[in-house]
Scaffold this active site. Structure first.
Site, short mmCIF file in Angstrom:
data_model
loop_
_atom_site.label_atom_id
_atom_site.label_comp_id
_atom_site.label_asym_id
_atom_site.label_seq_id
_atom_site.Cartn_x
_atom_site.Cartn_y
_atom_site.Cartn_z
CE1 TYR A 1 -4.14 1.81 0.31
CE2 TYR A 1 -2.85 3.26 1.71
CZ TYR A 1 -3.98 3.01 0.97
OH TYR A 1 -4.96 3.98 0.86
CG PHE B 1 -1.56 8.79 -5.27
CD1 PHE B 1 -1.02 8.94 -6.55
CD2 PHE B 1 -0.89 7.98 -4.37
CE1 PHE B 1 0.16 8.29 -6.89
CE2 PHE B 1 0.29 7.31 -4.71
CZ PHE B 1 0.81 7.48 -5.98
CD GLU B 2 -6.27 3.66 -2.14
OE1 GLU B 2 -6.92 3.11 -3.04
OE2 GLU B 2 -6.54 3.53 -0.95
CB ILE B 3 0.54 2.69 -6.22
CG1 ILE B 3 0.50 3.92 -7.13
CG2 ILE B 3 1.06 1.47 -6.98
CD1 ILE B 3 1.86 4.37 -7.64
#
Ligand code: GDP
Ligand code: MN
Length: 349
Positions: free
Chosen positions: A178, A235-237
């Site tokens: 995460y 925003f997330e990767i």
């Protein structure tokens, strides 16, 4: 000119030169956007920047999800802007809507009260479905089942600097599950009983709590109360496999049963953040200090001039949000979420 590398055929049948793609392997990864047809122009701005700053060299797929059918304009415009495959999914009714155990009257009363208190999105039904969907379902959409990593992109964001490496590969190579770029405090009124629900979950499922967790980051009294800190989830990767794990599914199902997505207005940001903080060892959470990003109303911009020039940034460093009182400052973030095997860009103050 003799061009090497991949090219696409233009609509007139003539080939035009496409930027050469970066060498190296690709991860099994995709961009993912939840959007309505009316979001088409705002998501187009986001896509254009993500493509210019990164993906035109990598050509990752892009999955678009919607609770309605995407129209021809949305599909035509977004297919043209994306360099990888653009894919369109409709969300099933079982993943978008009120679960059977929700008391509709109680939920309606809450919306009315939140409207009077002028809590942002407090009276919205669709916003609640959206938060619940992003919390518990997007990673289980049939299209998303094909991938291991996702990068969430919302309408109207900006990427201010070139991204000179593959963040998906960084996640995979370093065992990250995460990641985030901005962190802030959630509105207390939207989550009054979220922490009670979380504590109840941890009592039922102690096996899901990571030993080396980040409770320290979200609670100042060893877990008695939540300090409202969260990673900003627009925003997330992250790892889809983690979200599909028993631990995360047990967590989401437990929260969902308690009804706070409808009886309050639980956001996917605190839901994801608490999950990451409690159920991932802290080395598996990454702070992308070097991704310069904007989503209304906050900016993360490198303050070091050399970095800004190297990466061709177009943000005003005076707008950087990291170290005003409302956010965690960079030192705290770096201290806690330090990428082990990577040189982080050090920002000057
Ligand atoms: P905010 O960032 O919290 O102000 O919320 P947004 O309006 O940006 O919504 C978050 C994400 O969900 C964005 O990607 C929106 O396009 C999407 N979204 C919000 N509501 C809906 C909805 O009712 N249907 C669909 N399909 N997408 C939605
Ligand atoms: Mn948004």
């Amino acid at each position: 000119p003799a061009a090497s590398g991949p090219h696409k055929l233009g609509t007139d049948g003539q080939s035009f030169i496409h930027s050469p793609t970066a060498p190296g392997t690709r991860m099994n990864a995709t961009f993912v956007t939840l959007a309505r047809n009316s979001d088409v122009w705002e998501i187009s701005r986001s896509i254009r920047q993500v493509e210019d700053r990164f993906n035109r060299n990598y050509n990752y797929d892009w999955v678009f999800l919607n609770d309605d059918d995407f129209d021809e304009t949305f599909k035509k415009v977004t297919t043209t802007l994306t360099s990888g495959r653009a894919r369109y999914g409709k969300i099933g009714e079982d993943h978008w809507g009120f679960p059977s155990w929700i008391d509709q009257e109680k939920a309606a009363t809450v919306r009315e009260q939140m409207r009077e208190k002028k809590i942002i999105y407090g009276d919205s039904i669709s916003y609640r479905h959206m938060c619940r969907y992003e919390s518990g379902f997007f990673f289980r959409h049939p299209l998303m089942m094909e991938y291991e990593y996702y990068w969430r992109v919302e309408p109207s964001i900006e990427l201010f600097c070139d991204i000179s490496y593959d963040p998906f590969k960084f996640m995979a190579d370093n065992g990250k599950k995460y990641s985030f770029v901005l962190s802030l405090y959630e509105y207390r009124e939207t989550i009054p009983t979220l922490w009670d629900s979380v504590k109840n979950f941890t009592q039922h499922f102690p096996q899901h709590i990571a030993k080396d967790n980040s409770l320290w980051w979200i609670s100042e009294d060893e877990g008695k109360t939540y300090n409202n800190c969260h990673f900003w989830s627009n925003f997330e990767i992250g790892s889809l496999e983690w979200l599909r794990s028993d631990a995360y599914i047990d967590y989401f199902s437990h929260l969902d049963q308690d009804g706070g997505f409808f009886y309050e207005r639980w956001g996917d940001a605190p839901v994801h953040s608490i999950a990451a903080a409690l159920m991932l060892p802290k080395e598996e959470i990454h702070f992308f200090n070097d991704i310069a990003y904007y989503h209304v109303p906050f900016t993360h911009c490198p303050t070091g001039e050399e970095t800004r020039l190297d990466l061709k940034c177009h943000c005003d460093p005076g707008h950087n949000f990291d170290w005003n009182g409302y956010s965690w400052n960079e030192e705290q973030l770096l201290m806690w979420f330090w990428g082990r095997s990577r040189t982080l860009v050090r920002y000057e103050r």
